[in-house]
Motif scaffolding. Structure first.
Motif, PDB file in Angstrom:
ATOM      1  N   GLN A  45      40.407  49.962  44.314  1.00 22.72           N
ATOM      2  CA  GLN A  45      39.310  48.997  44.368  1.00 22.72           C
ATOM      3  C   GLN A  45      38.253  49.305  43.300  1.00 22.72           C
ATOM      4  OE1 GLN A  45      39.578  46.202  46.242  1.00 22.72           O
ATOM      5  NE2 GLN A  45      41.581  47.156  46.496  1.00 22.72           N
ATOM      6  N   HIS A  46      37.951  50.581  43.112  1.00 20.16           N
ATOM      7  CA  HIS A  46      37.021  50.974  42.038  1.00 20.16           C
ATOM      8  C   HIS A  46      37.545  50.503  40.687  1.00 20.16           C
ATOM      9  CE1 HIS A  46      33.926  53.494  43.861  1.00 20.16           C
ATOM     10  NE2 HIS A  46      34.855  54.039  44.643  1.00 20.16           N
ATOM     11  N   PHE A  47      38.835  50.770  40.450  1.00 18.80           N
ATOM     12  CA  PHE A  47      39.452  50.392  39.181  1.00 18.80           C
ATOM     13  C   PHE A  47      39.397  48.887  38.961  1.00 18.80           C
ATOM     14  CE2 PHE A  47      43.438  48.935  37.101  1.00 18.80           C
ATOM     15  CZ  PHE A  47      43.111  49.312  35.809  1.00 18.80           C
ATOM     16  N   LEU A  48      39.802  48.119  39.960  1.00 20.16           N
ATOM     17  CA  LEU A  48      39.857  46.664  39.806  1.00 20.16           C
ATOM     18  C   LEU A  48      38.469  46.048  39.657  1.00 20.16           C
ATOM     19  CD1 LEU A  48      42.689  45.839  42.346  1.00 20.16           C
ATOM     20  CD2 LEU A  48      42.824  45.831  39.842  1.00 20.16           C
ATOM     21  N   ALA A  49      37.469  46.666  40.255  1.00 20.09           N
ATOM     22  CA  ALA A  49      36.096  46.167  40.123  1.00 20.09           C
ATOM     23  C   ALA A  49      35.586  46.324  38.693  1.00 20.09           C
ATOM     24  CB  ALA A  49      35.171  46.901  41.092  1.00 20.09           C
ATOM     25  N   GLU A  50      35.997  47.395  38.023  1.00 22.75           N
ATOM     26  CA  GLU A  50      35.542  47.669  36.667  1.00 22.75           C
ATOM     27  C   GLU A  50      36.421  47.062  35.587  1.00 22.75           C
ATOM     28  OE1 GLU A  50      32.937  49.540  35.260  1.00 22.75           O
ATOM     29  OE2 GLU A  50      32.073  49.404  37.251  1.00 22.75           O
ATOM     30  N   ASP A  51      37.714  46.935  35.864  1.00 20.01           N
ATOM     31  CA  ASP A  51      38.676  46.550  34.833  1.00 20.01           C
ATOM     32  C   ASP A  51      39.662  45.518  35.389  1.00 20.01           C
ATOM     33  OD1 ASP A  51      40.094  46.465  32.504  1.00 20.01           O
ATOM     34  OD2 ASP A  51      40.955  48.450  32.666  1.00 20.01           O
ATOM     35  N   PRO A  52      39.211  44.276  35.579  1.00 22.56           N
ATOM     36  CA  PRO A  52      40.134  43.277  36.112  1.00 22.56           C
ATOM     37  C   PRO A  52      41.334  43.086  35.175  1.00 22.56           C
ATOM     38  CG  PRO A  52      37.961  42.314  35.662  1.00 22.56           C
ATOM     39  CD  PRO A  52      37.917  43.751  35.252  1.00 22.56           C
TER      40      PRO A  52
END
Length: 132
Positions: free
Chosen positions: A103-110
């Motif tokens: 979730q952290h990753f997807l929030a920063e790097d869609p």
């Protein structure tokens, strides 16, 4: 930011390494897992065990959340190994961390839909509702 192709290659390497772990004995598993965490994240598994997902994201990925995706995949595979060994609590702990890191990753790097399909991130959803 690290390109999604690089992330996908790293994740494929993690999968290959973890397949070797599955074929080995329990002492071999621990060595390979610790090596995987060290190789891909630069920290040992004991540190990852002690940190929350938010701490891992903050410490390992302060300026680039792509490492959160790598950590998420390692933790997800670690959760699957725990499930095979019947260690339900550890499986849920690692799975929950993996989900939160993704979730952290997807929030920063869609990512594009194609990249999301390559990464098969839907598998993390089974840990979405486990409470911390």
């Amino acid at each position: 930011m690290i390109s999604s192709d690089y992330i996908i290659r790293m994740i494929e390497q993690i999968g290959t390494m973890l397949q070797r772990i599955l074929k080995g004995g329990s002492s071999v598993e621990e060595v390979y897992l610790d090596d995987a965490y060290m190789k891909y994240l630069g920290v040992n598994k004991k540190l990852i065990d002690r940190l929350t997902a938010d701490d891992i994201a903050r410490v390992l990925c302060p300026s680039d959340m792509s490492m959160a995706a790598v950590a998420a995949f390692l933790l997800y595979e670690d959760a699957q190994l725990c499930a095979l060994k019947g260690e339900t609590e550890k499986e849920q702990e690692y799975g929950r961390k993996a989900y939160r890191l993704m979730q952290h990753f997807l929030a920063e790097d869609p990512l594009s839909d194609d990249d999301l399909a390559k990464l098969d991130i839907d598998k993390f959803e089974k840990y979405a509702y486990i409470e911390e």
